[in-house]
Design a protein around this motif. Structure first.
Motif, mmCIF file in Angstrom:
data_model
loop_
_atom_site.group_PDB
_atom_site.id
_atom_site.type_symbol
_atom_site.label_atom_id
_atom_site.label_comp_id
_atom_site.label_asym_id
_atom_site.label_seq_id
_atom_site.Cartn_x
_atom_site.Cartn_y
_atom_site.Cartn_z
ATOM 1 N N PRO A 152 16.643 37.892 -52.749
ATOM 2 C CA PRO A 152 17.414 38.013 -53.988
ATOM 3 C C PRO A 152 16.544 37.522 -55.160
ATOM 4 O O PRO A 152 16.194 36.351 -55.209
ATOM 5 N N VAL A 153 16.191 38.426 -56.027
ATOM 6 C CA VAL A 153 15.302 38.059 -57.141
ATOM 7 C C VAL A 153 15.899 38.484 -58.484
ATOM 8 O O VAL A 153 15.168 38.763 -59.435
ATOM 9 N N ALA A 154 17.232 38.538 -58.529
ATOM 10 C CA ALA A 154 17.871 39.041 -59.745
ATOM 11 C C ALA A 154 18.338 37.924 -60.683
ATOM 12 O O ALA A 154 18.940 38.194 -61.715
ATOM 13 N N GLY A 155 18.040 36.675 -60.333
ATOM 14 C CA GLY A 155 18.469 35.551 -61.182
ATOM 15 C C GLY A 155 17.742 35.566 -62.521
ATOM 16 O O GLY A 155 16.728 36.247 -62.686
ATOM 17 N N LEU A 156 18.244 34.804 -63.457
ATOM 18 C CA LEU A 156 17.694 34.841 -64.815
ATOM 19 C C LEU A 156 16.507 33.900 -65.012
ATOM 20 O O LEU A 156 15.724 34.059 -65.938
ATOM 21 N N GLY A 157 16.394 32.902 -64.157
ATOM 22 C CA GLY A 157 15.248 31.983 -64.261
ATOM 23 C C GLY A 157 15.223 31.210 -65.560
ATOM 24 O O GLY A 157 14.161 30.958 -66.131
ATOM 25 N N THR A 158 16.404 30.769 -66.019
ATOM 26 C CA THR A 158 16.482 30.129 -67.336
ATOM 27 C C THR A 158 15.726 28.792 -67.398
ATOM 28 O O THR A 158 15.281 28.381 -68.470
ATOM 29 N N ARG A 159 15.575 28.140 -66.235
ATOM 30 C CA ARG A 159 14.887 26.838 -66.266
ATOM 31 C C ARG A 159 13.409 26.986 -66.581
ATOM 32 O O ARG A 159 12.738 26.013 -66.835
ATOM 33 N N LYS A 205 10.586 35.084 -62.640
ATOM 34 C CA LYS A 205 10.043 33.772 -62.238
ATOM 35 C C LYS A 205 9.339 33.889 -60.892
ATOM 36 O O LYS A 205 8.408 33.147 -60.601
ATOM 37 N N GLU A 206 9.743 34.872 -60.076
ATOM 38 C CA GLU A 206 9.112 35.059 -58.758
ATOM 39 C C GLU A 206 7.664 35.529 -58.875
ATOM 40 O O GLU A 206 6.932 35.541 -57.906
ATOM 41 N N GLN A 228 20.896 44.557 -58.674
ATOM 42 C CA GLN A 228 22.142 43.844 -58.944
ATOM 43 C C GLN A 228 22.336 43.966 -60.458
ATOM 44 O O GLN A 228 21.555 43.387 -61.222
ATOM 45 N N SER A 248 24.120 39.384 -62.991
ATOM 46 C CA SER A 248 23.901 38.182 -62.170
ATOM 47 C C SER A 248 25.245 37.535 -61.843
ATOM 48 O O SER A 248 25.671 36.607 -62.523
ATOM 49 N N LEU A 249 25.895 38.040 -60.798
ATOM 50 C CA LEU A 249 27.219 37.524 -60.444
ATOM 51 C C LEU A 249 27.153 36.456 -59.364
ATOM 52 O O LEU A 249 28.179 36.036 -58.843
ATOM 53 N N GLY A 250 25.941 36.058 -59.003
ATOM 54 C CA GLY A 250 25.786 34.987 -58.020
ATOM 55 C C GLY A 250 24.967 35.427 -56.813
ATOM 56 O O GLY A 250 24.800 36.620 -56.557
ATOM 57 N N LEU A 251 24.471 34.425 -56.080
ATOM 58 C CA LEU A 251 23.597 34.691 -54.932
ATOM 59 C C LEU A 251 24.330 35.474 -53.834
ATOM 60 O O LEU A 251 23.766 36.388 -53.225
ATOM 61 N N ASP A 292 11.878 31.184 -54.857
ATOM 62 C CA ASP A 292 11.563 30.012 -55.687
ATOM 63 C C ASP A 292 11.516 28.725 -54.850
ATOM 64 O O ASP A 292 11.054 27.700 -55.333
HETATM 65 P P1 UTP Z 1 19.065 30.059 -59.106
HETATM 66 O O1 UTP Z 1 20.241 29.218 -58.919
HETATM 67 O O2 UTP Z 1 17.730 29.425 -58.998
HETATM 68 O O3 UTP Z 1 19.216 30.825 -60.476
HETATM 69 O O4 UTP Z 1 19.177 31.243 -58.045
HETATM 70 P P2 UTP Z 1 18.150 31.563 -61.379
HETATM 71 O O5 UTP Z 1 18.907 32.402 -62.330
HETATM 72 O O6 UTP Z 1 17.140 32.311 -60.547
HETATM 73 O O7 UTP Z 1 17.354 30.410 -62.114
HETATM 74 P P3 UTP Z 1 17.835 29.386 -63.276
HETATM 75 O O8 UTP Z 1 18.738 28.392 -62.597
HETATM 76 O O9 UTP Z 1 18.499 30.176 -64.369
HETATM 77 O O10 UTP Z 1 16.552 28.775 -63.745
HETATM 78 C C1 UTP Z 1 18.787 31.091 -56.691
HETATM 79 C C2 UTP Z 1 18.253 32.400 -56.170
HETATM 80 O O11 UTP Z 1 19.265 33.404 -56.211
HETATM 81 C C3 UTP Z 1 18.855 34.540 -56.943
HETATM 82 C C4 UTP Z 1 17.754 34.044 -57.851
HETATM 83 O O12 UTP Z 1 16.860 35.085 -58.183
HETATM 84 C C5 UTP Z 1 17.104 32.947 -57.000
HETATM 85 O O13 UTP Z 1 16.163 33.496 -56.087
HETATM 86 N N1 UTP Z 1 20.039 35.075 -57.665
HETATM 87 C C6 UTP Z 1 20.898 34.219 -58.278
HETATM 88 C C7 UTP Z 1 20.259 36.435 -57.697
HETATM 89 O O14 UTP Z 1 19.469 37.245 -57.157
HETATM 90 N N2 UTP Z 1 21.371 36.904 -58.352
HETATM 91 C C8 UTP Z 1 22.246 36.082 -58.963
HETATM 92 O O15 UTP Z 1 23.252 36.579 -59.537
HETATM 93 C C9 UTP Z 1 22.005 34.691 -58.924
#
Ligand code: UTP
Length: 314
Positions: A13-20, A30-31, A108, A111-114, A136
Protein backbone atom coordinates in the motif's frame (compact mmCIF):
# COMPACT_ATOMS: atom_id res chain seq x y z
CA UNK A 1 16.92 -17.68 -0.14
CA UNK A 2 13.75 -19.46 0.81
CA UNK A 3 12.01 -20.92 -2.23
CA UNK A 4 9.17 -23.22 -1.16
CA UNK A 5 6.76 -20.72 0.23
CA UNK A 6 3.03 -21.02 -0.31
CA UNK A 7 2.91 -17.27 -0.66
CA UNK A 8 2.91 -15.93 -4.20
CA UNK A 9 1.68 -12.35 -3.90
CA UNK A 10 2.61 -9.27 -1.93
CA UNK A 11 0.60 -6.07 -1.59
CA UNK A 12 2.40 -2.75 -1.11
CA UNK A 13 0.00 0.00 0.00
CA UNK A 14 1.73 3.16 -1.19
CA UNK A 15 -1.20 5.53 -1.53
CA UNK A 16 -0.66 7.45 1.73
CA UNK A 17 0.04 11.16 1.65
CA UNK A 18 3.36 11.09 3.51
CA UNK A 19 2.62 14.37 5.27
CA UNK A 20 5.32 13.83 7.90
CA UNK A 21 7.90 14.22 5.16
CA UNK A 22 6.68 17.42 3.53
CA UNK A 23 8.00 19.23 1.58
CA UNK A 24 10.08 16.28 0.28
CA UNK A 25 6.88 14.37 -0.50
CA UNK A 26 5.03 17.23 -2.18
CA UNK A 27 5.65 15.90 -5.69
CA UNK A 28 7.25 12.51 -5.09
CA UNK A 29 6.17 9.45 -3.12
CA UNK A 30 7.76 8.95 0.28
CA UNK A 31 8.44 5.34 -0.79
CA UNK A 32 10.92 6.73 -3.35
CA UNK A 33 13.05 8.47 -0.71
CA UNK A 34 16.46 6.79 -0.84
CA UNK A 35 18.27 5.26 2.10
CA UNK A 36 21.88 5.59 0.88
CA UNK A 37 21.30 4.61 -2.78
CA UNK A 38 18.06 2.63 -2.92
CA UNK A 39 14.50 3.85 -2.57
CA UNK A 40 12.51 2.50 0.37
CA UNK A 41 10.14 0.64 -1.93
CA UNK A 42 13.01 -1.34 -3.46
CA UNK A 43 14.14 -2.59 -0.04
CA UNK A 44 10.58 -3.85 0.54
CA UNK A 45 10.29 -5.50 -2.90
CA UNK A 46 13.66 -7.22 -2.40
CA UNK A 47 12.47 -8.48 0.99
CA UNK A 48 9.32 -9.97 -0.59
CA UNK A 49 11.44 -11.53 -3.35
CA UNK A 50 13.73 -13.09 -0.75
CA UNK A 51 10.63 -14.73 0.78
CA UNK A 52 9.90 -16.45 -2.56
CA UNK A 53 7.18 -14.00 -3.71
CA UNK A 54 7.21 -13.06 -7.40
CA UNK A 55 3.99 -11.08 -7.92
CA UNK A 56 4.18 -7.57 -6.47
CA UNK A 57 0.92 -5.59 -6.28
CA UNK A 58 1.11 -1.84 -5.63
CA UNK A 59 -1.84 0.14 -4.37
CA UNK A 60 -0.96 3.59 -5.61
CA UNK A 61 -2.47 7.07 -5.66
CA UNK A 62 -1.79 10.47 -7.13
CA UNK A 63 1.90 11.47 -7.36
CA UNK A 64 3.01 7.82 -7.32
CA UNK A 65 4.01 7.43 -10.99
CA UNK A 66 7.70 7.38 -10.03
CA UNK A 67 7.17 3.97 -8.39
CA UNK A 68 5.86 2.47 -11.65
CA UNK A 69 8.73 4.02 -13.58
CA UNK A 70 11.27 2.69 -11.09
CA UNK A 71 10.22 -0.93 -11.71
CA UNK A 72 9.89 -0.46 -15.48
CA UNK A 73 12.67 -0.89 -18.06
CA UNK A 74 14.65 2.32 -18.66
CA UNK A 75 15.58 1.69 -22.33
CA UNK A 76 17.38 4.98 -23.03
CA UNK A 77 19.45 4.75 -19.84
CA UNK A 78 20.34 1.10 -20.47
CA UNK A 79 21.37 1.97 -24.01
CA UNK A 80 23.56 4.89 -22.87
CA UNK A 81 25.29 2.73 -20.26
CA UNK A 82 25.82 -0.08 -22.77
CA UNK A 83 27.39 2.29 -25.32
CA UNK A 84 29.59 3.84 -22.62
CA UNK A 85 30.55 0.30 -21.48
CA UNK A 86 29.50 1.13 -17.91
CA UNK A 87 28.65 -2.49 -17.30
CA UNK A 88 28.64 -2.41 -13.49
CA UNK A 89 26.03 0.36 -13.51
CA UNK A 90 24.05 -1.52 -16.12
CA UNK A 91 24.01 -4.52 -13.81
CA UNK A 92 22.79 -2.35 -10.92
CA UNK A 93 20.05 -0.94 -13.13
CA UNK A 94 18.87 -4.34 -14.35
CA UNK A 95 18.95 -5.87 -10.87
CA UNK A 96 15.95 -3.71 -9.95
CA UNK A 97 13.80 -5.80 -12.24
CA UNK A 98 14.61 -9.54 -12.24
CA UNK A 99 12.97 -11.37 -15.16
CA UNK A 100 10.81 -13.60 -12.96
CA UNK A 101 9.21 -10.64 -11.17
CA UNK A 102 5.69 -9.43 -12.07
CA UNK A 103 4.12 -6.12 -11.14
CA UNK A 104 0.49 -5.03 -10.97
CA UNK A 105 -0.88 -1.64 -10.06
CA UNK A 106 -4.25 -0.53 -8.75
CA UNK A 107 -5.27 2.93 -7.67
CA UNK A 108 -6.80 3.94 -4.38
CA UNK A 109 -8.69 7.03 -5.50
CA UNK A 110 -8.83 8.56 -2.01
CA UNK A 111 -6.72 7.92 1.08
CA UNK A 112 -9.48 6.23 3.08
CA UNK A 113 -7.09 4.23 5.23
CA UNK A 114 -4.71 1.27 5.13
CA UNK A 115 -7.53 -1.29 5.36
CA UNK A 116 -9.25 0.31 2.39
CA UNK A 117 -5.97 0.32 0.43
CA UNK A 118 -5.56 -3.44 1.03
CA UNK A 119 -9.18 -4.01 -0.05
CA UNK A 120 -8.42 -2.22 -3.35
CA UNK A 121 -6.06 -5.11 -4.20
CA UNK A 122 -8.65 -7.85 -3.64
CA UNK A 123 -9.29 -8.60 -7.32
CA UNK A 124 -5.55 -8.96 -7.95
CA UNK A 125 -4.94 -11.15 -4.91
CA UNK A 126 -7.96 -13.43 -5.37
CA UNK A 127 -8.68 -16.27 -2.99
CA UNK A 128 -5.20 -16.95 -1.66
CA UNK A 129 -3.00 -15.85 1.23
CA UNK A 130 -0.85 -12.80 0.64
CA UNK A 131 1.75 -10.61 2.30
CA UNK A 132 1.35 -6.90 3.07
CA UNK A 133 4.50 -4.79 3.32
CA UNK A 134 4.53 -1.17 4.42
CA UNK A 135 7.62 0.15 2.67
CA UNK A 136 8.11 2.98 5.14
CA UNK A 137 9.00 0.32 7.73
CA UNK A 138 12.45 -0.69 6.54
CA UNK A 139 13.24 -4.13 7.96
CA UNK A 140 16.73 -5.55 8.18
CA UNK A 141 17.09 -9.25 9.00
CA UNK A 142 19.91 -10.62 11.17
CA UNK A 143 23.36 -10.82 9.49
CA UNK A 144 23.45 -13.91 7.28
CA UNK A 145 19.88 -14.87 8.28
CA UNK A 146 16.49 -14.77 6.60
CA UNK A 147 14.76 -11.47 5.87
CA UNK A 148 11.89 -10.57 8.20
CA UNK A 149 9.23 -11.60 5.66
CA UNK A 150 11.28 -14.73 4.89
CA UNK A 151 11.07 -15.68 8.58
CA UNK A 152 7.31 -15.03 8.55
CA UNK A 153 6.79 -17.08 5.37
CA UNK A 154 8.59 -19.96 7.07
CA UNK A 155 6.16 -19.71 10.00
CA UNK A 156 3.21 -19.44 7.63
CA UNK A 157 4.18 -22.66 5.83
CA UNK A 158 3.70 -24.45 9.15
CA UNK A 159 0.76 -22.53 10.66
CA UNK A 160 -1.30 -21.75 7.52
CA UNK A 161 -2.98 -18.84 9.34
CA UNK A 162 -2.49 -15.08 9.43
CA UNK A 163 0.72 -13.77 10.99
CA UNK A 164 1.65 -10.26 12.11
CA UNK A 165 5.22 -9.13 12.70
CA UNK A 166 5.63 -7.76 16.23
CA UNK A 167 8.39 -6.21 18.28
CA UNK A 168 8.58 -5.33 21.95
CA UNK A 169 8.54 -1.56 22.48
CA UNK A 170 9.18 0.56 25.61
CA UNK A 171 5.98 1.19 27.61
CA UNK A 172 5.96 4.91 26.73
CA UNK A 173 5.73 4.04 23.01
CA UNK A 174 2.57 1.86 23.02
CA UNK A 175 0.55 4.88 21.92
CA UNK A 176 2.26 4.86 18.52
CA UNK A 177 1.38 1.29 17.54
CA UNK A 178 -1.23 -1.42 17.26
CA UNK A 179 -0.64 -3.57 20.36
CA UNK A 180 -1.47 -7.29 20.53
CA UNK A 181 -2.02 -9.66 23.43
CA UNK A 182 -2.72 -13.36 23.66
CA UNK A 183 -1.39 -16.73 24.61
CA UNK A 184 2.29 -17.54 24.07
CA UNK A 185 2.41 -20.69 21.94
CA UNK A 186 6.17 -20.87 22.12
CA UNK A 187 9.08 -18.47 22.40
CA UNK A 188 8.46 -15.63 19.92
CA UNK A 189 4.98 -16.80 18.82
CA UNK A 190 1.71 -15.56 20.32
CA UNK A 191 -1.81 -16.65 19.37
CA UNK A 192 -3.52 -13.27 19.34
CA UNK A 193 -6.74 -12.77 21.30
CA UNK A 194 -6.79 -8.96 21.49
CA UNK A 195 -5.61 -6.08 19.34
CA UNK A 196 -5.79 -2.45 20.40
CA UNK A 197 -4.89 0.49 18.21
CA UNK A 198 -2.51 2.97 19.87
CA UNK A 199 -3.36 2.37 23.59
CA UNK A 200 -2.00 4.58 26.37
CA UNK A 201 0.72 2.77 28.40
CA UNK A 202 -1.55 2.33 31.43
CA UNK A 203 -4.22 0.43 29.44
CA UNK A 204 -1.99 -1.35 26.90
CA UNK A 205 -2.51 -5.13 27.16
CA UNK A 206 1.18 -5.76 26.41
CA UNK A 207 4.22 -4.09 24.86
CA UNK A 208 4.07 -6.20 21.67
CA UNK A 209 3.71 -3.71 18.81
CA UNK A 210 2.70 -4.56 15.25
CA UNK A 211 5.33 -3.64 12.62
CA UNK A 212 4.59 -3.14 8.91
CA UNK A 213 4.70 -6.79 7.77
CA UNK A 214 1.65 -9.05 7.62
CA UNK A 215 0.75 -12.39 6.08
CA UNK A 216 -3.02 -12.55 5.74
CA UNK A 217 -5.57 -15.09 4.61
CA UNK A 218 -8.10 -13.85 2.03
CA UNK A 219 -10.86 -13.93 4.68
CA UNK A 220 -9.66 -10.48 5.72
CA UNK A 221 -11.27 -8.98 2.59
CA UNK A 222 -14.77 -9.96 3.83
CA UNK A 223 -14.05 -8.16 7.07
CA UNK A 224 -12.71 -5.03 5.38
CA UNK A 225 -15.62 -4.85 2.94
CA UNK A 226 -18.24 -4.74 5.69
CA UNK A 227 -16.29 -2.67 8.15
CA UNK A 228 -17.13 0.77 9.53
CA UNK A 229 -14.60 3.57 9.73
CA UNK A 230 -12.31 3.24 12.73
CA UNK A 231 -9.66 5.41 14.37
CA UNK A 232 -9.07 8.71 12.52
CA UNK A 233 -12.21 8.15 10.41
CA UNK A 234 -10.27 5.60 8.28
CA UNK A 235 -10.89 1.98 7.31
CA UNK A 236 -8.23 0.38 9.52
CA UNK A 237 -6.42 -2.84 8.68
CA UNK A 238 -6.16 -3.53 12.42
CA UNK A 239 -9.97 -3.64 12.69
CA UNK A 240 -10.16 -6.04 9.74
CA UNK A 241 -7.64 -8.35 11.40
CA UNK A 242 -9.51 -8.12 14.71
CA UNK A 243 -12.66 -9.23 12.81
CA UNK A 244 -10.77 -12.08 11.14
CA UNK A 245 -9.67 -13.25 14.58
CA UNK A 246 -13.28 -14.12 15.42
CA UNK A 247 -13.24 -16.83 12.71
CA UNK A 248 -9.61 -17.88 12.25
CA UNK A 249 -6.34 -18.00 14.14
CA UNK A 250 -4.11 -14.93 13.98
CA UNK A 251 -0.54 -15.16 15.24
CA UNK A 252 1.97 -12.52 16.29
CA UNK A 253 5.55 -13.39 15.43
CA UNK A 254 8.51 -11.75 17.14
CA UNK A 255 10.97 -11.54 14.27
CA UNK A 256 14.76 -11.46 14.36
CA UNK A 257 16.10 -8.21 12.97
CA UNK A 258 15.63 -4.48 13.17
CA UNK A 259 12.86 -2.15 12.10
CA UNK A 260 13.43 1.45 11.06
CA UNK A 261 10.32 3.65 10.99
CA UNK A 262 11.23 5.57 7.85
CA UNK A 263 7.83 7.28 7.83
CA UNK A 264 9.31 9.50 10.57
CA UNK A 265 12.32 11.75 10.16
CA UNK A 266 14.07 10.22 13.18
CA UNK A 267 13.70 6.64 11.91
CA UNK A 268 14.74 7.66 8.41
CA UNK A 269 17.92 9.28 9.76
CA UNK A 270 18.73 6.23 11.91
CA UNK A 271 18.31 3.95 8.87
CA UNK A 272 20.48 6.21 6.74
CA UNK A 273 23.33 6.29 9.27
CA UNK A 274 23.24 2.56 10.10
CA UNK A 275 22.86 1.33 6.52
CA UNK A 276 25.53 3.75 5.32
CA UNK A 277 27.93 2.37 7.95
CA UNK A 278 27.33 -1.13 6.57
CA UNK A 279 27.38 -0.15 2.90
CA UNK A 280 29.95 -2.07 0.82
CA UNK A 281 31.01 1.04 -1.10
CA UNK A 282 30.79 3.98 1.30
CA UNK A 283 30.78 2.24 4.74
CA UNK A 284 34.51 2.70 5.41
CA UNK A 285 34.51 6.31 4.32
CA UNK A 286 31.39 7.13 6.33
CA UNK A 287 32.67 5.49 9.53
CA UNK A 288 35.85 7.55 9.26
CA UNK A 289 33.82 10.69 8.56
CA UNK A 290 31.63 10.18 11.64
CA UNK A 291 34.59 9.37 13.88
CA UNK A 292 36.23 12.65 12.92
CA UNK A 293 33.12 14.78 12.91
CA UNK A 294 33.37 17.70 15.33
CA UNK A 295 29.94 18.36 16.68
CA UNK A 296 29.95 21.95 17.93
CA UNK A 297 27.13 22.57 20.40
CA UNK A 298 26.56 26.28 20.85
CA UNK A 299 24.25 27.10 23.73
CA UNK A 300 20.70 26.00 23.02
CA UNK A 301 21.25 26.02 19.27
CA UNK A 302 21.97 22.60 17.89
CA UNK A 303 24.20 23.29 14.95
CA UNK A 304 26.78 21.00 13.49
CA UNK A 305 29.95 23.04 12.92
CA UNK A 306 27.75 26.15 12.99
CA UNK A 307 26.67 25.59 9.41
CA UNK A 308 23.19 26.87 8.68
CA UNK A 309 21.03 25.72 5.79
CA UNK A 310 19.96 28.24 3.17
CA UNK A 311 16.25 29.08 3.33
CA UNK A 312 14.17 31.65 1.44
CA UNK A 313 14.16 35.02 3.17
CA UNK A 314 12.02 38.13 2.58
P1 UTP B 1 0.82 6.18 7.30
O1 UTP B 1 0.03 6.09 8.52
O2 UTP B 1 2.30 6.20 7.43
O3 UTP B 1 0.32 7.42 6.47
O4 UTP B 1 0.39 4.96 6.38
P2 UTP B 1 1.00 8.23 5.29
O5 UTP B 1 -0.07 9.03 4.66
O6 UTP B 1 1.75 7.32 4.35
O7 UTP B 1 2.09 9.14 5.99
P3 UTP B 1 1.90 10.43 6.96
O8 UTP B 1 1.45 9.88 8.28
O9 UTP B 1 0.93 11.38 6.32
O10 UTP B 1 3.28 11.02 7.01
C1 UTP B 1 0.91 3.65 6.56
C2 UTP B 1 0.99 2.96 5.22
O11 UTP B 1 -0.30 2.83 4.64
C3 UTP B 1 -0.37 3.39 3.35
C4 UTP B 1 0.77 4.39 3.31
O12 UTP B 1 1.22 4.59 1.98
C5 UTP B 1 1.82 3.72 4.20
O13 UTP B 1 2.58 2.76 3.48
N1 UTP B 1 -1.71 4.00 3.18
C6 UTP B 1 -2.27 4.71 4.19
C7 UTP B 1 -2.39 3.83 1.99
O14 UTP B 1 -1.89 3.20 1.03
N2 UTP B 1 -3.64 4.39 1.86
C8 UTP B 1 -4.22 5.09 2.85
O15 UTP B 1 -5.37 5.56 2.67
C9 UTP B 1 -3.51 5.26 4.06
Amino acid sequence: MQKHTQLKKAVFPVAGLGTRFLPATKAQPKEMLPVVDKPLIQYAVEEAYSAGIRHMIFVTGRNKRAIEDHFDTAYELENELEVAKKLKLLEVLRSVQPKDLHFSYVRQARSLGLGHAVLCAEHLVGDEPFAVLLADDLMVGPPGGLSVLGQMAEQFNVLGESILAVQEVPAEQTQRYGIVAGETVRDGLIKVSAMVEKPAPEVAPSRMAVAGRYILTPGVFDQLRHQNKGAGGEIQLTDGIAGLMQHQGVYAFQYQGKRYDCGSKEGFLEATVELALNHHEVGGYFRNYLENLQIGWSGKERRVNKLTPVVYQD
